[in-house]
Write a protein that holds these residues in place. Structure first.
Motif, PDB file in Angstrom:
ATOM      1  N   GLN A  31       0.829  -1.196   0.000  1.00  0.00           N
ATOM      2  CA  GLN A  31       0.000   0.000   0.000  1.00  0.00           C
ATOM      3  C   GLN A  31       0.865   1.247   0.000  1.00  0.00           C
ATOM      4  O   GLN A  31       1.959   1.264   0.540  1.00  0.00           O
ATOM      5  CB  GLN A  31      -0.893   0.017   1.233  1.00  0.00           C
TER       6      GLN A  31
ATOM      7  N   LEU B  91      -6.636  10.783  -3.356  1.00  0.00           N
ATOM      8  CA  LEU B  91      -7.106   9.590  -4.066  1.00  0.00           C
ATOM      9  C   LEU B  91      -7.077   8.316  -3.226  1.00  0.00           C
ATOM     10  O   LEU B  91      -7.827   7.385  -3.502  1.00  0.00           O
ATOM     11  CB  LEU B  91      -6.269   9.365  -5.327  1.00  0.00           C
ATOM     12  N   LYS B  92      -6.184   8.270  -2.256  1.00  0.00           N
ATOM     13  CA  LYS B  92      -6.029   7.083  -1.407  1.00  0.00           C
ATOM     14  C   LYS B  92      -5.908   5.790  -2.231  1.00  0.00           C
ATOM     15  O   LYS B  92      -6.619   4.818  -1.987  1.00  0.00           O
ATOM     16  CB  LYS B  92      -7.190   6.966  -0.427  1.00  0.00           C
ATOM     17  N   PRO B  93      -4.981   5.778  -3.196  1.00  0.00           N
ATOM     18  CA  PRO B  93      -4.848   4.566  -4.013  1.00  0.00           C
ATOM     19  C   PRO B  93      -4.196   3.434  -3.224  1.00  0.00           C
ATOM     20  O   PRO B  93      -3.384   3.675  -2.330  1.00  0.00           O
ATOM     21  CB  PRO B  93      -3.937   5.018  -5.157  1.00  0.00           C
TER      22      PRO B  93
ATOM     23  N   VAL C 128      -2.635   2.307  -9.545  1.00  0.00           N
ATOM     24  CA  VAL C 128      -4.096   2.225  -9.579  1.00  0.00           C
ATOM     25  C   VAL C 128      -4.791   3.441 -10.199  1.00  0.00           C
ATOM     26  O   VAL C 128      -5.757   3.271 -10.937  1.00  0.00           O
ATOM     27  CB  VAL C 128      -4.645   1.951  -8.152  1.00  0.00           C
ATOM     28  N   PRO C 129      -4.338   4.683  -9.956  1.00  0.00           N
ATOM     29  CA  PRO C 129      -5.086   5.821 -10.504  1.00  0.00           C
ATOM     30  C   PRO C 129      -5.203   5.770 -12.025  1.00  0.00           C
ATOM     31  O   PRO C 129      -4.279   5.369 -12.718  1.00  0.00           O
ATOM     32  CB  PRO C 129      -4.262   7.037 -10.077  1.00  0.00           C
ATOM     33  N   THR C 130      -6.361   6.193 -12.508  1.00  0.00           N
ATOM     34  CA  THR C 130      -6.598   6.268 -13.950  1.00  0.00           C
ATOM     35  C   THR C 130      -6.200   7.650 -14.455  1.00  0.00           C
ATOM     36  O   THR C 130      -6.045   8.597 -13.672  1.00  0.00           O
ATOM     37  CB  THR C 130      -8.080   6.034 -14.271  1.00  0.00           C
TER      38      THR C 130
ATOM     39  N   GLN D 292      -8.708  10.131 -13.259  1.00  0.00           N
ATOM     40  CA  GLN D 292      -8.542  10.551 -11.868  1.00  0.00           C
ATOM     41  C   GLN D 292      -7.404  11.562 -11.740  1.00  0.00           C
ATOM     42  O   GLN D 292      -7.526  12.545 -10.999  1.00  0.00           O
ATOM     43  CB  GLN D 292      -8.262   9.350 -10.965  1.00  0.00           C
TER      44      GLN D 292
END
Length: 112
Positions: free
Chosen positions: A3, A50-52, A57-59, A62
């Protein structure tokens, strides 16, 4: 994948995470010393927003939405918006090689 946690710059095995290398990336990119902390804070703000689960993970949407919110902030002057764009591009493209980072028109946001 581990994470993203800006308060814990090392993985469980003790090896540096990409986040740990972020400030070092700013030096060869000729980011002035007085601006480096600004870049770190803007990258932290992005991650908190964003708390990815991981940086991959971000697009692109986003990332673009985040840049749009940043550019519309009335409390930021032009150089601060440009530096924020730089900070996120360095984090997502140069350091982490996030696939979605290639789908963002960084020049558009930098020239705002």
């Amino acid at each position: 994948m581990p994470q993203v946690n800006t308060a814990k710059p090392r993985r469980e095995d003790g090896s540096p995470s990409n986040w740990d290398h972020y400030p070092d990336l700013l030096i060869p990119r000729q980011v002035p010393a007085k601006s480096r902390q600004w870049c770190v804070r803007r990258a932290e703000d992005f991650l908190k927003d964003l708390k990815p689960a991981s940086l991959s993970v971000p697009t692109a949407d986003q990332i673009t939405d985040c840049l749009g919110r940043t550019s519309s902030r009335l409390d930021l002057v032009e150089w601060q918006v440009s530096r924020t764009v730089d900070a996120l591009r360095l984090l997502l493209v140069d350091l982490s090689h996030v696939p979605a980072g290639k789908g963002v028109d960084w020049d558009y946001w930098w020239n705002g």
